[in-house]
Every structure is written in C-alpha cells, then in structure tokens.
Write an enzyme that holds these catalytic residues in place. Structure first.
Site, PDB file in Angstrom:
ATOM      1  CG  HIS A  16      37.740   6.705  22.943  1.00  0.00           C
ATOM      2  ND1 HIS A  16      36.554   7.306  22.601  1.00  0.00           N
ATOM      3  CD2 HIS A  16      37.480   5.956  24.044  1.00  0.00           C
ATOM      4  CE1 HIS A  16      35.616   6.947  23.479  1.00  0.00           C
ATOM      5  NE2 HIS A  16      36.150   6.124  24.358  1.00  0.00           N
ATOM      6  CB  SER A 106      25.948  -7.383  22.938  1.00  0.00           C
ATOM      7  OG  SER A 106      25.547  -6.165  23.494  1.00  0.00           O
ATOM      8  CG  ASP A 151      33.214  -2.012  18.991  1.00  0.00           C
ATOM      9  OD1 ASP A 151      34.341  -1.958  19.511  1.00  0.00           O
ATOM     10  OD2 ASP A 151      32.308  -1.203  19.262  1.00  0.00           O
TER      11      ASP A 151
HETATM   12  C1  GLA Z   1      33.468   1.754  21.518  1.00  0.00           C
HETATM   13  C2  GLA Z   1      33.341   2.024  20.030  1.00  0.00           C
HETATM   14  C3  GLA Z   1      34.647   1.648  19.312  1.00  0.00           C
HETATM   15  C4  GLA Z   1      35.833   2.331  19.979  1.00  0.00           C
HETATM   16  C5  GLA Z   1      35.805   2.124  21.499  1.00  0.00           C
HETATM   17  C6  GLA Z   1      36.850   2.913  22.208  1.00  0.00           C
HETATM   18  O1  GLA Z   1      33.620   0.389  21.752  1.00  0.00           O
HETATM   19  O2  GLA Z   1      32.278   1.279  19.485  1.00  0.00           O
HETATM   20  O3  GLA Z   1      34.557   1.991  17.947  1.00  0.00           O
HETATM   21  O4  GLA Z   1      35.862   3.708  19.656  1.00  0.00           O
HETATM   22  O5  GLA Z   1      34.547   2.468  22.047  1.00  0.00           O
HETATM   23  O6  GLA Z   1      38.123   2.528  21.826  1.00  0.00           O
END
Ligand code: GLA
Length: 357
Positions: A16, A106, A151
């Site tokens: 996060h 995904s 991601d």
């Molecule tokens: C999800 C969100 C990311 C990131 C993570 C936690 O995967 O899509 O952007 O905030 O949680 O690190």
C-alpha cells in the site's frame, strides 16, 4: 494477428505504498494473460475469452462499465478515447494462466495486454510508463478502483530473474537481479480477495488523513522517527506506521537484493506481514496462519501477504533445494489447521509485456 503477453505480478515488499508516493519491490510472474487481436472493418469491438460469453459493442458507441470481466479491456478503449485517440473496430481474444481473485493482478494484466495490443494495432506512440498509466487510469476511472501504479508497472516492466523497484513519486523503475537459487512460492488462502470491497478505499483515505494531520504532501515524506514523535490518534497512527515502515523496509531490501542476501530480504518480508496484521489490518486469519506455517518450514527465508490483502495469497521466498518439502509441508499443515485444501504455485520473476523497453 498481433499477439501480446502481459504477466501478473507479485508484490514482494512495499504494501500500500504506491498511492502514498512511496517505493515498492515486485516481480512480474511467468503466468499471465495472452491476447491475440486484429483490427476489423465491420465497426465492432469483439472481446472474448474461453469460458465467458463474448462481449460485442459497436465501435462508435460510448462505453459504460458493466461489472463484467470485459470492463478491464473496454476501460482501456474508453481511456484512449478520452485521451483523443480514435479506436475503430477490433477483435481481442484473451487466454489466462493466472488464478483469478488470488491477488496476482489479473485485472492489470488484462489492462496492460489491451493497451499494448492497441498500441501495436493503431501505431500509438506511448512509452512503457504511459502504457502502465493508461492501464491504471482505466482501472481508476472506468472500473472504479482507486489503485496505485504498482500492478500495471510490474506487468509492463517485468524482466526475467529480476525484481522491479518502483519509486512512485519519481516515477522511475529499476530492475534489480533476483538472487539465484531462490524461488517464489505463492500460496492461496482459499479466500478470494475483492478490491471493490471498500476496505481498500478506506485504508487509502486513512493514509491521506494521516498525511494531512502530519502536514506533509504524502506519507512518503515521513520517517519512523518523525512518526514516533508525532501524536496521531491510534488508528490513523497505525495505518501511517505501516506505510512508513514499508518504505523503510523497501530501501533496506534493495540493498539486500544487491548483495544477494535472500535471508535478510526474507526477514523484512515477514516483518512486513506482521505490520499488515497489527497496523494496517489488511490480513485475515487464514493469511496469518499461512505465514506462520510457511516461516516455520526449513529453507523458507520469509513470507507475507501480497497485494491489497483482505484475502488472496501469501508469497514466500524459499531456497530452491528446500522448495518441494516446504510446499508440501505448508499445504498439509494449512489443511490440518483450517480445513482448507489450497494450492501453491512456484513462480519465477518473468518478462513484462514490454520487457525490452
Ligand atoms: C493492489 C493495488 C496496488 C497496490 C496494492 C497494495 O494490488 O492494485 O495498486 O496498492 O494493492 O500494495
């Protein structure tokens, strides 16, 4: 036909932190989504995937969120249009090797796969970072999830046998060699994670509130010493402690990776999980059980929940020669404790959709 492969990702450290302008270590996986696509001249956008009914929309029509899997692809189309690009009819077929709901992104893989496909088909001049941002914008604005950049960056920039080090404030990406003789074991808790559950947005708001109370633009600007000296209310203070601690663990972990020290890296992963459990409260009893069981196995350097949390999977860093015994030991002990027969996948840091860029 144009073919694109966009991998899923595993977050290794830096939980996060992305939307707090912080730092993250991740890896693209050797699992992901393959997309085959071509322009068509019948004025229709046709999106299909095995096991799902195809989705068809006239290319001229305004796109709206449906709540279906196709939103991740249509969101990219809608975002490209909002950026001024013309998107004519095309077909895209998706085939995934990623387990859904396991916290392995995904959705980002589908966004990145679609963005790269359309970049190729339409000859758009988008840099790899712009491709990642296009995917995030589709997710933020069309799908309606307020995620950060982790991601999509991982899915774009991943490189075989490398970790991805993302600085979300500077928007820089560095690839750091992943130690040899070490494998990633991803174990699903058997409890699906759902980012739309509202908890993610709640945590995000609490982080922003902490930054506001501390008088800084983002939690990135705070050290753990400064935080300890500040008098924040308990809950907001614990949320901030998680983010601040994660950033510091990532800085330390980068040095351990450069030194090839998997054991020190693993210890930081386990500390990260403990902070998720106590401070950020984005773990679950099942994820806690998995981390406890995994870290008790010989050859496991460390383990933590990966991704948003509130379900999903853990990732463990394991010495290759201990891998099979650790995998079997974790699955058996987890089933004995929780009654859940789950799955573990062995992954290796893999190439992103634009690994050579
Ligand atoms: C999800 C969100 C990311 C990131 C993570 C936690 O995967 O899509 O952007 O905030 O949680 O690190």
């Amino acid at each position: 036909m144009t073919r694109v492969f966009a991998p899923g990702r595993v977050e290794l450290l830096g939980n996060h932190t992305d939307y707090n302008e912080g730092v993250v270590l991740s890896a693209a996986l050797d699992l992901g989504i393959a997309v085959n696509g071509a322009l068509s001249d019948d004025g229709r956008i046709v999106i299909s995937s095995e096991g799902f009914a195809p989705v068809e929309v006239p290319a001229g029509q305004a796109l709206e969120r449906t709540g279906e899997w196709s939103d991740y692809a249509l969101g990219v189309v809608a975002t490209l249009r909002a950026m001024g690009a013309e998107v004519p009819g095309f077909t895209a077929q998706y085939a995934s090797t990623l387990p859904a709901g396991a916290g392995l992104s995904s959705s980002a893989a589908m966004e990145v796969g679609t963005a790269v496909l359309l970049r190729e088909l339409l000859g758009l001049s988008l840099t790899p970072l712009e491709v990642a941002k296009l995917g995030r914008r589709a997710e933020n604005e069309f799908v309606g999830v307020g995620c950060g950049l982790l991601d999509q960056v991982s899915s774009v920039f991943g490189r075989r046998q490398h970790a991805i080090y993302l600085d979300c404030r500077a928007e820089t990406v560095e690839r750091i060699p992943f130690p040899a003789g070490v494998d990633l074991l991803i174990v699903q808790s058997g409890v699906a994670h759902a980012l739309k559950g509202g908890e993610y947005d709640e945590r995000r708001a609490q982080c922003f509130e902490a930054a506001r109370r501390l008088g800084v633009p983002a939690l990135r600007d705070v050290s753990s010493a400064q935080l300890a000296a500040a008098a924040l209310p308990d809950l907001v203070g614990r949320r901030a402690a998680h983010i601040v601690g994660e950033n510091e663990r990532v800085f330390a972990a980068v040095e351990h990776l450069r030194a090839g020290d998997a054991a020190a890296f693993g210890r930081l992963m386990t500390a990260s999980h403990e902070s998720s459990r106590r401070n950020f409260e984005n773990s679950t009893p099942q994820l806690d059980a998995l981390v406890e069981i995994a870290t008790a196995q010989p050859g496991v350097y460390g383990a933590r929940l990966t991704g948003g949390g509130f379900g999903g999977a853990i990732v463990a860093v394991v010495a290759s020669e201990a891998l099979e015994a650790a995998r079997a030991g974790i699955l058996a002990a987890y089933e004995a404790r929780t009654g859940i027969a789950t799955q573990a996948i062995v992954c290796h840091p893999g190439d992103g959709a634009l690994a050579d860029a």
